[in-house]
Scaffold this motif. Structure first.
Motif, PDB file in Angstrom:
ATOM      1  N   SER A 190       0.818  -1.199   0.000  1.00 37.55           N
ATOM      2  CA  SER A 190       0.000   0.000   0.000  1.00 37.55           C
ATOM      3  C   SER A 190       0.850   1.246   0.000  1.00 37.55           C
ATOM      4  O   SER A 190       0.568   2.204  -0.697  1.00 37.55           O
ATOM      5  CB  SER A 190      -0.912   0.013   1.218  1.00 37.55           C
ATOM      6  OG  SER A 190      -1.741  -1.115   1.178  1.00 37.55           O
ATOM      7  N   CYS A 191       1.893   1.235   0.800  1.00 37.91           N
ATOM      8  CA  CYS A 191       2.718   2.425   0.952  1.00 37.91           C
ATOM      9  C   CYS A 191       3.765   2.532  -0.133  1.00 37.91           C
ATOM     10  O   CYS A 191       4.250   3.607  -0.433  1.00 37.91           O
ATOM     11  CB  CYS A 191       3.370   2.428   2.317  1.00 37.91           C
ATOM     12  SG  CYS A 191       2.118   2.471   3.590  1.00 37.91           S
ATOM     13  N   ALA A 192       4.143   1.416  -0.715  1.00 37.45           N
ATOM     14  CA  ALA A 192       5.195   1.436  -1.709  1.00 37.45           C
ATOM     15  C   ALA A 192       4.688   1.786  -3.094  1.00 37.45           C
ATOM     16  O   ALA A 192       5.360   2.471  -3.845  1.00 37.45           O
ATOM     17  CB  ALA A 192       5.876   0.067  -1.755  1.00 37.45           C
ATOM     18  N   LEU A 193       3.515   1.316  -3.435  1.00 34.23           N
ATOM     19  CA  LEU A 193       3.060   1.436  -4.811  1.00 34.23           C
ATOM     20  C   LEU A 193       2.216   2.667  -5.088  1.00 34.23           C
ATOM     21  O   LEU A 193       2.151   3.114  -6.210  1.00 34.23           O
ATOM     22  CB  LEU A 193       2.256   0.188  -5.194  1.00 34.23           C
ATOM     23  CG  LEU A 193       3.056  -1.100  -5.162  1.00 34.23           C
ATOM     24  CD1 LEU A 193       2.133  -2.259  -5.475  1.00 34.23           C
ATOM     25  CD2 LEU A 193       4.203  -1.051  -6.128  1.00 34.23           C
ATOM     26  N   VAL A 194       1.552   3.192  -4.090  1.00 35.39           N
ATOM     27  CA  VAL A 194       0.644   4.303  -4.333  1.00 35.39           C
ATOM     28  C   VAL A 194       0.999   5.436  -3.393  1.00 35.39           C
ATOM     29  O   VAL A 194       0.852   5.312  -2.195  1.00 35.39           O
ATOM     30  CB  VAL A 194      -0.817   3.869  -4.094  1.00 35.39           C
ATOM     31  CG1 VAL A 194      -1.758   5.004  -4.408  1.00 35.39           C
ATOM     32  CG2 VAL A 194      -1.143   2.647  -4.909  1.00 35.39           C
ATOM     33  N   GLY A 202       5.804  15.965   4.718  1.00 37.54           N
ATOM     34  CA  GLY A 202       6.949  15.975   3.808  1.00 37.54           C
ATOM     35  C   GLY A 202       7.104  14.624   3.130  1.00 37.54           C
ATOM     36  O   GLY A 202       6.175  14.105   2.528  1.00 37.54           O
ATOM     37  N   ASN A 203       8.297  14.023   3.253  1.00 34.67           N
ATOM     38  CA  ASN A 203       8.582  12.724   2.646  1.00 34.67           C
ATOM     39  C   ASN A 203       8.376  11.578   3.616  1.00 34.67           C
ATOM     40  O   ASN A 203       8.874  10.478   3.390  1.00 34.67           O
ATOM     41  CB  ASN A 203      10.025  12.694   2.117  1.00 34.67           C
ATOM     42  CG  ASN A 203      10.192  13.557   0.890  1.00 34.67           C
ATOM     43  OD1 ASN A 203       9.235  13.845   0.193  1.00 34.67           O
ATOM     44  ND2 ASN A 203      11.407  13.984   0.637  1.00 34.67           N
ATOM     45  N   THR A 204       7.667  11.820   4.695  1.00 31.94           N
ATOM     46  CA  THR A 204       7.448  10.786   5.709  1.00 31.94           C
ATOM     47  C   THR A 204       5.966  10.475   5.840  1.00 31.94           C
ATOM     48  O   THR A 204       5.132  11.369   5.850  1.00 31.94           O
ATOM     49  CB  THR A 204       8.003  11.244   7.078  1.00 31.94           C
ATOM     50  OG1 THR A 204       9.389  11.572   6.924  1.00 31.94           O
ATOM     51  CG2 THR A 204       7.865  10.161   8.117  1.00 31.94           C
ATOM     52  N   LEU A 205       5.655   9.176   5.900  1.00 30.69           N
ATOM     53  CA  LEU A 205       4.296   8.704   6.146  1.00 30.69           C
ATOM     54  C   LEU A 205       4.248   8.103   7.544  1.00 30.69           C
ATOM     55  O   LEU A 205       5.107   7.307   7.906  1.00 30.69           O
ATOM     56  CB  LEU A 205       3.903   7.598   5.162  1.00 30.69           C
ATOM     57  CG  LEU A 205       3.662   7.959   3.721  1.00 30.69           C
ATOM     58  CD1 LEU A 205       3.398   6.694   2.907  1.00 30.69           C
ATOM     59  CD2 LEU A 205       2.483   8.884   3.593  1.00 30.69           C
ATOM     60  N   GLN A 227       3.528   2.422  12.103  1.00 35.54           N
ATOM     61  CA  GLN A 227       4.644   2.289  11.164  1.00 35.54           C
ATOM     62  C   GLN A 227       5.020   3.665  10.651  1.00 35.54           C
ATOM     63  O   GLN A 227       4.159   4.511  10.427  1.00 35.54           O
ATOM     64  CB  GLN A 227       4.250   1.378   9.996  1.00 35.54           C
ATOM     65  CG  GLN A 227       5.345   1.207   8.965  1.00 35.54           C
ATOM     66  CD  GLN A 227       4.968   0.203   7.895  1.00 35.54           C
ATOM     67  OE1 GLN A 227       4.498  -0.886   8.197  1.00 35.54           O
ATOM     68  NE2 GLN A 227       5.167   0.573   6.639  1.00 35.54           N
ATOM     69  N   THR A 228       6.316   3.873  10.455  1.00 41.01           N
ATOM     70  CA  THR A 228       6.830   5.118   9.877  1.00 41.01           C
ATOM     71  C   THR A 228       7.590   4.770   8.603  1.00 41.01           C
ATOM     72  O   THR A 228       8.438   3.882   8.615  1.00 41.01           O
ATOM     73  CB  THR A 228       7.782   5.830  10.864  1.00 41.01           C
ATOM     74  OG1 THR A 228       7.060   6.098  12.060  1.00 41.01           O
ATOM     75  CG2 THR A 228       8.297   7.129  10.276  1.00 41.01           C
ATOM     76  N   PHE A 259      12.372   3.565   3.404  1.00 39.11           N
ATOM     77  CA  PHE A 259      12.648   2.712   4.552  1.00 39.11           C
ATOM     78  C   PHE A 259      11.459   2.767   5.495  1.00 39.11           C
ATOM     79  O   PHE A 259      10.845   3.818   5.645  1.00 39.11           O
ATOM     80  CB  PHE A 259      13.896   3.198   5.300  1.00 39.11           C
ATOM     81  CG  PHE A 259      15.150   3.077   4.507  1.00 39.11           C
ATOM     82  CD1 PHE A 259      15.817   1.864   4.404  1.00 39.11           C
ATOM     83  CD2 PHE A 259      15.669   4.179   3.853  1.00 39.11           C
ATOM     84  CE1 PHE A 259      16.975   1.756   3.658  1.00 39.11           C
ATOM     85  CE2 PHE A 259      16.835   4.078   3.103  1.00 39.11           C
ATOM     86  CZ  PHE A 259      17.483   2.868   3.006  1.00 39.11           C
ATOM     87  N   PHE A 260      11.139   1.651   6.138  1.00 39.47           N
ATOM     88  CA  PHE A 260      10.042   1.661   7.093  1.00 39.47           C
ATOM     89  C   PHE A 260      10.382   0.837   8.326  1.00 39.47           C
ATOM     90  O   PHE A 260      11.149  -0.115   8.272  1.00 39.47           O
ATOM     91  CB  PHE A 260       8.735   1.184   6.466  1.00 39.47           C
ATOM     92  CG  PHE A 260       8.792  -0.201   5.879  1.00 39.47           C
ATOM     93  CD1 PHE A 260       8.530  -1.318   6.657  1.00 39.47           C
ATOM     94  CD2 PHE A 260       9.096  -0.376   4.542  1.00 39.47           C
ATOM     95  CE1 PHE A 260       8.576  -2.585   6.106  1.00 39.47           C
ATOM     96  CE2 PHE A 260       9.138  -1.640   3.982  1.00 39.47           C
ATOM     97  CZ  PHE A 260       8.878  -2.750   4.769  1.00 39.47           C
ATOM     98  N   THR A 261       9.803   1.255   9.454  1.00 39.16           N
ATOM     99  CA  THR A 261       9.914   0.534  10.715  1.00 39.16           C
ATOM    100  C   THR A 261       8.540   0.553  11.356  1.00 39.16           C
ATOM    101  O   THR A 261       7.773   1.502  11.183  1.00 39.16           O
ATOM    102  CB  THR A 261      10.915   1.198  11.681  1.00 39.16           C
ATOM    103  OG1 THR A 261      10.484   2.539  11.941  1.00 39.16           O
ATOM    104  CG2 THR A 261      12.317   1.227  11.099  1.00 39.16           C
ATOM    105  N   GLY A 262       8.227  -0.498  12.087  1.00 41.47           N
ATOM    106  CA  GLY A 262       6.932  -0.553  12.739  1.00 41.47           C
ATOM    107  C   GLY A 262       6.974  -1.373  14.008  1.00 41.47           C
ATOM    108  O   GLY A 262       7.914  -2.124  14.256  1.00 41.47           O
ATOM    109  N   ILE A 263       5.934  -1.207  14.794  1.00 45.71           N
ATOM    110  CA  ILE A 263       5.787  -1.970  16.030  1.00 45.71           C
ATOM    111  C   ILE A 263       4.306  -2.195  16.290  1.00 45.71           C
ATOM    112  O   ILE A 263       3.473  -1.361  15.940  1.00 45.71           O
ATOM    113  CB  ILE A 263       6.467  -1.256  17.221  1.00 45.71           C
ATOM    114  CG1 ILE A 263       6.518  -2.192  18.425  1.00 45.71           C
ATOM    115  CG2 ILE A 263       5.779   0.057  17.537  1.00 45.71           C
ATOM    116  CD1 ILE A 263       7.516  -1.781  19.470  1.00 45.71           C
ATOM    117  N   ALA A 264       3.993  -3.350  16.882  1.00 42.06           N
ATOM    118  CA  ALA A 264       2.607  -3.688  17.223  1.00 42.06           C
ATOM    119  C   ALA A 264       2.463  -3.762  18.740  1.00 42.06           C
ATOM    120  O   ALA A 264       3.456  -3.892  19.461  1.00 42.06           O
ATOM    121  CB  ALA A 264       2.227  -5.029  16.589  1.00 42.06           C
TER     122      ALA A 264
END
Length: 126
Positions: free
Chosen positions: A12-16, A54-57, A72-73, A82-87
């Motif tokens: 989702s975040c990579a393609l669109v 900016g360039n951050t989601l 996730q960031t 680059f992405f990192t996440g935690i649940a």
């Protein structure tokens, strides 16, 4: 986060760029959008939001099946994201997406032992 759920977030975040997160099969989500924020929920009780600065989601969500909250960031640097996440159950994940023309190369791994590398094309999918 399950491998398929994580793959859905990565796709989702990579393609669109400003996300239409419907990478996973199932009922369509109902979304509300403002200038920088997209908030969605589906009929199964899952929800997520995407905030752009900016360039951050910044992504946050709730996965009903696992009864987990997650965050996730994603940070974009040219063709690389680059992405990192935690649940809420303590699982963490990291990865990257690299865009090459109409193709993305995606790789991630999680503290739960999951890892994957997959390539997606706008012409042929993943």
């Amino acid at each position: 986060m399950t491998k398929n759920a994580l793959r859905g977030v990565v796709l989702s975040c990579a393609l669109v760029p400003f996300v239409s997160i419907l990478a996973q099969p199932g009922p369509a989500a109902t979304c509300t959008r403002s200038a920088n924020l997209l908030a969605c929920a589906d009929a199964e009780g899952n929800s997520y939001s995407v905030n752009t600065v900016g360039n951050t989601l910044y992504l946050r969500g709730f996965e009903k099946d696992g009864h987990r909250y997650w965050a996730q960031t994603n940070s974009r640097f040219g063709q690389l994201t680059f992405f990192t996440g935690i649940a809420s159950n303590g699982e963490a994940w990291v990865g990257y997406t690299r865009r090459v023309g109409w193709t993305t190369i995606n790789r991630f791994s999680s503290s739960g032992g999951g890892s994957s590398k997959f390539t997606c094309s706008r012409m042929t999918g993943c």
